[in-house]
Design an enzyme around this catalytic site. Structure first.
Site, PDB file in Angstrom:
ATOM      1  N   SER A   8     101.793 121.300  53.486  1.00  0.00           N
ATOM      2  CA  SER A   8     101.822 121.087  54.931  1.00  0.00           C
ATOM      3  C   SER A   8     102.448 119.753  55.311  1.00  0.00           C
ATOM      4  CB  SER A   8     100.398 121.170  55.500  1.00  0.00           C
ATOM      5  OG  SER A   8      99.589 120.135  54.987  1.00  0.00           O
ATOM      6  N   PHE A 102      97.128 118.911  63.148  1.00  0.00           N
ATOM      7  CA  PHE A 102      95.775 118.773  62.597  1.00  0.00           C
ATOM      8  C   PHE A 102      94.938 118.012  63.616  1.00  0.00           C
ATOM      9  CE2 PHE A 102      92.848 116.051  59.966  1.00  0.00           C
ATOM     10  CZ  PHE A 102      92.011 117.071  59.537  1.00  0.00           C
ATOM     11  N   PHE A 116      93.188 123.307  62.505  1.00  0.00           N
ATOM     12  CA  PHE A 116      94.570 123.158  62.077  1.00  0.00           C
ATOM     13  C   PHE A 116      95.402 124.281  62.669  1.00  0.00           C
ATOM     14  CE2 PHE A 116      98.172 123.517  59.203  1.00  0.00           C
ATOM     15  CZ  PHE A 116      98.521 122.194  58.976  1.00  0.00           C
ATOM     16  N   GLY A 227      83.467 108.456  42.939  1.00  0.00           N
ATOM     17  CA  GLY A 227      84.675 108.328  42.132  1.00  0.00           C
ATOM     18  C   GLY A 227      85.304 109.651  41.781  1.00  0.00           C
ATOM     19  N   ASP A 256      94.513 112.742  49.433  1.00  0.00           N
ATOM     20  CA  ASP A 256      95.966 112.799  49.245  1.00  0.00           C
ATOM     21  C   ASP A 256      96.461 111.529  48.564  1.00  0.00           C
ATOM     22  OD1 ASP A 256      95.713 115.156  50.674  1.00  0.00           O
ATOM     23  OD2 ASP A 256      96.311 114.237  52.579  1.00  0.00           O
TER      24      ASP A 256
END
Length: 326
Positions: A8, A102, A116, A227, A256
């Site tokens: 996307s 978004f 979205f 983590g 991301d």
């Protein structure tokens, strides 16, 4: 390593709610929810999973190929990505739809409610990965959230072309069928999920944890403030803690950024643990800013974070690579 990031490309509309979502939900009325939240702020930012990951890889010097569908409103965004090291030559421009949107609201506990709109992303299945590979031979294809048909097509084409691929179904797991999930995962060199998505993936695919590991090379599961865990078949798990004491401004795009750091490090031939450490340091940069591409990668500061949190050895391994073209 030449990496194509498919998925996307979107504009993020980010809102902040000063309260807690859970305080507004009545357990005995969940079948009849009708709520409106008065938010304190609205910020419009560049986003989309593939664009976010490509932005991070570009900032680390890897010159990734971005592969996705956008609308005619993409021109200004494209200039921004090019300025930050992203190759946009394989982006498909729709004549019919605007770039995806978004819309996300975050409460004071960093919980999120989002929607979205796909827009031009629905046409991503028209992109032929063979043409992308012919233009710039690929070493790895990352298949991130996108139109489901496009995700399946690009995975199948990567297999046909003999290119390693990474599976990152994440937000689209709710839309994917069991057959689609199994197709996207099987044979992946890398599989990325967060902790909730790992359970949802197993449920959708009908596989146990071990059955997933039988089908992928490395399974990377991000654990938020805890983590990351890295699993491989017949190998002990590797765990790496998150960067502590980061003031959370906005969690959008944190995962991301982790993928950007992780894939950059493995493309440099560094150990999995070091890759996870760089991924966590990149995540901390995004978490401390509002907007998934609002952060700046400054090698000296990034290395200082790694050195402080993970030690001199980790920083030393990265110092030799960070900022150099891949």
């Amino acid at each position: 390593m030449r990496i194509a990031v498919t998925g996307s490309i979107a504009t993020d509309h980010l809102m902040a709610f000063p309260g807690r979502f859970v305080d507004q939900l009545l357990p005995d009325q969940l079948e009849h929810v009708s709520l409106s939240f008065l938010v304190d702020s609205l910020q419009v930012r560049r986003g989309g999973v593939a664009a976010n990951i490509a932005f991070g890889l570009g900032g680390l010097g890897l010159a990734p190929l971005l592969v996705g569908a956008v609308g005619p409103d993409f021109a200004e965004y494209e200039v921004w990505l090019k300025e930050h090291g992203v190759d946009t030559g394989s982006v498909y421009v729709s004549c019919e739809h605007q770039t995806a949107r978004f819309m996300c609201m975050t409460d004071q506990d960093t919980n999120q409610i989002a929607a979205f709109y796909a827009g031009a992303m629905a046409e991503a299945g028209r992109i032929d990965l063979r043409a992308v590979h012919d233009r710039a031979p690929l070493d790895l294809v990352l298949v991130s959230p996108n139109d489901p048909g496009a995700m399946v097509r690009h995975t199948e084409q990567a297999r046909e072309l003999g290119i390693d691929f990474a599976a990152d179904p994440s937000q689209q797991l709710a839309r994917l069928t069991g057959d689609e999930v199994r197709s996207l995962v099987t044979g992946a060199r890398w599989l990325f999920t967060n902790e909730y998505e790992s359970a949802l993936l197993r449920e959708r695919a009908g596989w146990s944890h071990q059955e997933v590991l039988d089908r992928v090379g490395v399974w990377v599961t991000t654990l938020g403030a805890q983590g990351v865990r890295i699993d491989r078949k017949n190998e002990p798990a590797i765990t790496v803690g998150a960067v502590p004491d980061v003031r959370a401004e906005d969690p959008t795009g944190v995962g991301d950024a982790f993928r950007s750091g992780f894939l950059a490090a493995v493309s440099w031939g560094l150990p999995l643990g070091t890759a996870a450490q760089l991924g966590c340091a990149m995540s901390a940069l995004v978490l401390a800013t509002t907007g998934s591409q609002a952060y700046e990668i400054r090698p000296a500061a990034l290395l200082a974070t790694v050195r402080t949190v993970y030690g001199e050895q980790a920083a030393g391994l990265l110092e030799a690579k960070l900022g150099r073209p891949a």
